[in-house]
Write a protein that holds these residues in place. Structure first.
Motif, PDB file in Angstrom:
ATOM      1  N   ASP A 143       6.335   3.652  -2.871  1.00 34.29           N
ATOM      2  CA  ASP A 143       7.202   4.773  -3.253  1.00 34.29           C
ATOM      3  C   ASP A 143       7.669   4.527  -4.692  1.00 34.29           C
ATOM      4  O   ASP A 143       8.748   3.985  -4.930  1.00 34.29           O
ATOM      5  N   PRO A 155       0.848  -1.202   0.000  1.00 33.71           N
ATOM      6  CA  PRO A 155       0.000   0.000   0.000  1.00 33.71           C
ATOM      7  C   PRO A 155       0.880   1.247   0.000  1.00 33.71           C
ATOM      8  O   PRO A 155       1.955   1.267   0.610  1.00 33.71           O
ATOM      9  N   ASN A 156       0.457   2.266  -0.711  1.00 34.44           N
ATOM     10  CA  ASN A 156       1.208   3.522  -0.796  1.00 34.44           C
ATOM     11  C   ASN A 156       2.674   3.289  -1.194  1.00 34.44           C
ATOM     12  O   ASN A 156       3.605   3.677  -0.467  1.00 34.44           O
TER      13      ASN A 156
END
Length: 432
Positions: A187, A184-185
């Protein structure tokens, strides 16, 4: 186009391992890709990016290195396409980038040695390790490209061995479902920068074209072999490591070694640490060889003083380029943080690669009759199309670079303009 004869020259295996170390040197240090985006994105990147990033650059290198087999490589390509000014700027950017890149390896070696010994370094101990490491390998490079090529062959074996051993050891514990995990999320900027850094540098072996035996056949074969050397170990390590350890946010540099220690004890851990040390050593040797021969090529083309061609009695490689590289590496490795060096390296390479792509297309138009022993089997328009993805990636790197990294790159570029202006004034003054 003529080249300077050599009594010893690089063959396919030596050139392939030199290229392998210039591009990657093994999967060590690629853990960050998993940490940034998880196993699935890492595997996709390692399969897709070589097609759209590595392969076009490798094809360009094969065509132009066989057409213009001179030391200096892409600097000479740009000279042929756009003239001396842009060739000099390209050479300056590349020399800066080569030394920025090489400054990473004393830092990485000192870190590997510190973790392997298990004793924390003090400031001066760490500096001493970096200086000693750089000094020994610089002296090795004095022996010439052929010796450096033989050393990289031996080092490559030591890099591949722990990758194979750890992959085999992981098989009984692997959970294949983990390979489809995403984070999740993620980079994505960090993942992309790491992926490109781990897969760039295919053009660098053009810098030693005059040291290569029969470039017309050696370059295409060596590049094809190096593609396997680079990509297969990356994929093996992502499969093996993420299959046994799903704590992806802990995949910092050295995590593969910790997995080796956990599954194989101190023996496999030690073999893996030795492989990592051999990897950064091969990286350093390959980068320094290529960077020094770039200056040699520029001196032969009259872009730099002929003083740079002087050799010490009994040595193969001109020593002044090595001394200059040694000095630049010392300053960078002791003064500039690792993350800043990595970002600066990517930014400088992006500018360099855009100019190389422009030279490839321009030479197809300006010199259609240039003898190309290996020719990309596409029209000029087709070449422009396959070069569009790497060019797009280069612009992406430029747009996502931090202000401090852009400032450093601008300062380096400005210094190149000043050096060119001073040298041209001096040259014209001598002829007046």
């Amino acid at each position: 186009t003529s080249c300077h004869p050599r009594h010893v020259q690089l063959g396919v295996l030596q050139l392939a391992t030199m290229l392998f170390f210039n591009v990657s040197g093994g999967p060590f240090g690629s853990e960050g890709m998993v940490r940034c985006a998880g196993p699935l994105m890492s595997l996709i990147g390692l399969v897709v990016l070589p097609v759209f990033w590595s392969c076009p650059v490798a094809l360009m290198t094969a065509e132009l290195s066989t057409a213009i087999p001179k030391d200096g490589g892409f600097v000479v390509w740009v000279d042929e396409a756009f003239g001396r000014f842009w060739a000099f700027q390209m050479g300056w950017w590349s020399w800066c980038m080569g030394n920025v890149d090489n400054a990473l390896y004393p830092i990485m070696f000192a870190s590997i040695a510190e973790k392997s010994i298990g004793i924390g370094y003090g400031k001066w101990q760490r500096i001493s390790v970096k200086v000693l490491y750089t000094t020994v390998l610089t002296l090795l490079n004095l022996l010439g490209a052929q010796v450096a090529g033989k050393v990289t062959v031996a080092l490559a074996f030591m890099v591949f061995l722990p990758v194979v051993l750890l992959s085999i050891r992981c098989v009984p514990s692997v959970k294949p479902a983990a390979w489809l995990d995403t984070l999740p999320n993620p980079d994505l900027v960090g993942w992309f920068n790491l992926a490109l850094w781990n897969l760039n540098g295919w053009d660098a072996v053009s810098l030693i074209a005059a040291e290569v035996h029969d470039p017309s056949t050696t370059y295409p074969r060596a590049i094809l072999l190096a593609q396997g050397f680079v990509i297969i170990p990356y994929i093996m390590m992502v499969f093996a490591s993420t299959g046994v350890d799903q704590r992806y946010r802990r995949f910092f540099n050295g995590h593969y070694n910790r997995i080796a220690m956990k599954l194989g004890g101190s023996v496999l851990g030690s073999v893996f640490a030795l492989g990592a040390a051999c990897a950064v050593t091969g990286n350093f040797i390959a980068d320094m060889t290529l960077t020094s021969y770039q200056m040699v090529g520029m001196a032969r083309e009259g872009m730099l003083p002929s003083l740079l061609l002087k050799k010490l009695l009994g040595f193969e490689t001109p020593y002044i380029p090595l001394v200059l590289a040694f000095t630049a590496i010392q300053v960078l490795s002791l003064r500039v943080p690792f993350a800043e060096i990595l970002a600066l390296d990517n930014l400088l390479y992006a500018g360099q690669l855009l100019l190389e792509i422009a030279a490839l297309i321009t030479l197809r138009i300006k010199q259609p009759d240039l003898v190309r022993p290996y020719c990309i089997p596409l029209s000029t328009f087709g070449i422009a199309l396959i070069m569009l993805p790497p060019a797009t990636f280069c612009f992406y790197i430029m747009l996502t670079s931090s202000d401090s990294v852009i400032l450093l790159a601008m300062l380096m570029s400005f210094s190149g303009l000043v050096i060119y202006w001073v040298q041209e004034r001096f040259r014209h003054g001598q002829h007046s």
